[in-house]
Design an enzyme around this catalytic site. Structure first.
Site: not given
Ligand code: COA
Ligand code: ZN
Length: 322
Positions: A213, A244
């Site tokens: 970045h 991010c």
């Molecule tokens: N795709 C779609 N939905 C997802 C998912 C996925 N990969 N993983 C979890 N979920 C949904 C679950 O089904 C659940 O849905 P509901 O509330 O309708 O039941 C909800 O998200 C919470 O699930 P949980 O397993 O408890 O996830 P979390 O809230 O602890 O979040 C991540 C974990 C990893 C899913 C989330 O932090 C995330 O997507 N982070 C990515 C951030 C990102 O992209 N950053 C930039 C790039 S590096």
């Molecule tokens: Zn990046």
């Protein structure tokens, strides 16, 4: 004799604008616009494009259309289409879309992984083990990214030995290529050179991509530092968009067209048609609705010359007359 920089003859670029670039955009970018942009990018000679992420739609609302985007784009056989995946559910969603490569992401720093993925690094590695088991007998390639590999916005500089040990853990899980990401533009060229040298000495057979970045203006300097070490693959984002959403102060990636322009000017081939790429880049600000950080769309290429002012031509004529 000064023989100049020692650079590879060719490097490949993975454009990440639709994933890293659009993930923090405040307004939803229409699915059709994403698909049209990817289709134009895939015709420029780019060998890889990261087209979306299968993350929680609550975490990244702008990429909630990951499935539709994957299904809508033209699949060109010479282009690898990549999607970022954080967990097993994301992998299952990506597999249904027959994505070519899954990019698994975890931060090296515990605090940023908790902020970004709401998991400890141990929990991320457990998800990755399950993903490797699910994808083992398929043709899907698995790349492992280590985010905050050069510095974390909460914890500062990261220990290089720990980064390399985590790369080893990724490889032990069966990942076949690695990306080291400077998530918030904290890396400097000396540090990049040391990291690249150590990585290539320890893992000479493992394809390595660096993801920079430009948050502190060191992005292209870091590319050059890595390239002089022998790194041959870089992530970059059209227009320099990116960042991010869970890293305070994050700003854009290195800009694809600026990076390609620099590499071509240095005699490094990328396989990309820069004029075609610039044409796509010029339309980006109207897609996102604001200016983008890239410089080349404003300045033009260094070979685009301006007409000489008449006053200068008159002076030149006068010089000849004398
Ligand atoms: N795709 C779609 N939905 C997802 C998912 C996925 N990969 N993983 C979890 N979920 C949904 C679950 O089904 C659940 O849905 P509901 O509330 O309708 O039941 C909800 O998200 C919470 O699930 P949980 O397993 O408890 O996830 P979390 O809230 O602890 O979040 C991540 C974990 C990893 C899913 C989330 O932090 C995330 O997507 N982070 C990515 C951030 C990102 O992209 N950053 C930039 C790039 S590096
Ligand atoms: Zn990046």
């Amino acid at each position: 004799m000064n023989s100049g920089l020692s650079l590879p003859a060719r490097v490949s670029i993975n454009d990440v604008v639709v994933r890293d670039g659009f993930q923090s955009e405040p307004n939803f970018i229409a699915t059709e616009s994403k698909i049209a942009l990817i289709d134009r990018l895939s015709a420029t000679g780019l060998s890889k494009i990261e087209i979306t992420s299968f993350v929680s739609p609550k975490a990244v609302p702008n990429l909630r259309d990951a499935t539709e985007v994957c299904r809508g784009v033209i699949r060109r056989p010479n282009v690898t289409f990549v999607a970022l995946v954080p967990n097993l559910l994301g992998c299952e969603r990506a597999m249904v879309c027959e994505i070519n490569e899954i990019n698994l992401v975890m931060s090296i720093s515990e605090s940023h992984n908790l902020a970004n993925m709401r998991m400890s690094t141990m929990q991320s590695l457990k998800q990755f083990a399950d993903i490797m088991a699910l994808t083992r007998s398929t043709s899907t390639q698995i790349n492992g990214t280590l985010a905050t590999a050069f510095g974390c916005p909460f914890e500062g500089v990261q220990d290089q030995m720990r980064v390399l040990a985590t790369v080893q853990a990724y490889l032990d899980l069966g990942m076949t290529s690695i990306t080291l990401a400077d998530t918030t533009g904290m890396a400097n060229p000396q540090q990049v050179r040391r990291m690249a040298d150590s990585f290539l000495a320890r893992f000479p057979q493992v394809p390595l991509t660096m993801h920079f970045h430009n948050t502190r203006g060191m992005g292209l300097a870091n590319v050059l530092a890595a390239a002089t070490s022998g790194v041959r693959s870089f992530d970059a984002s059209l227009g320099g968009l990116g960042g991010c959403p869970y890293a305070p102060g994050a700003t854009g990636n290195i800009c694809t067209e600026d990076t390609v322009h620099m590499l071509h000017a240095c005699g490094v081939a990328t396989g990309i048609d820069l004029d075609l790429l610039l044409g796509v880049a010029r339309d980006l600000s109207s897609i996102v609705g604001h200016e983008v950080p890239g410089q080349l769309v404003r300045s033009g290429k260094s070979t685009d010359l301006h007409p000489c002012p008449a006053s200068v031509i008159a002076l030149q004529d006068a010089q000849v007359a004398i």
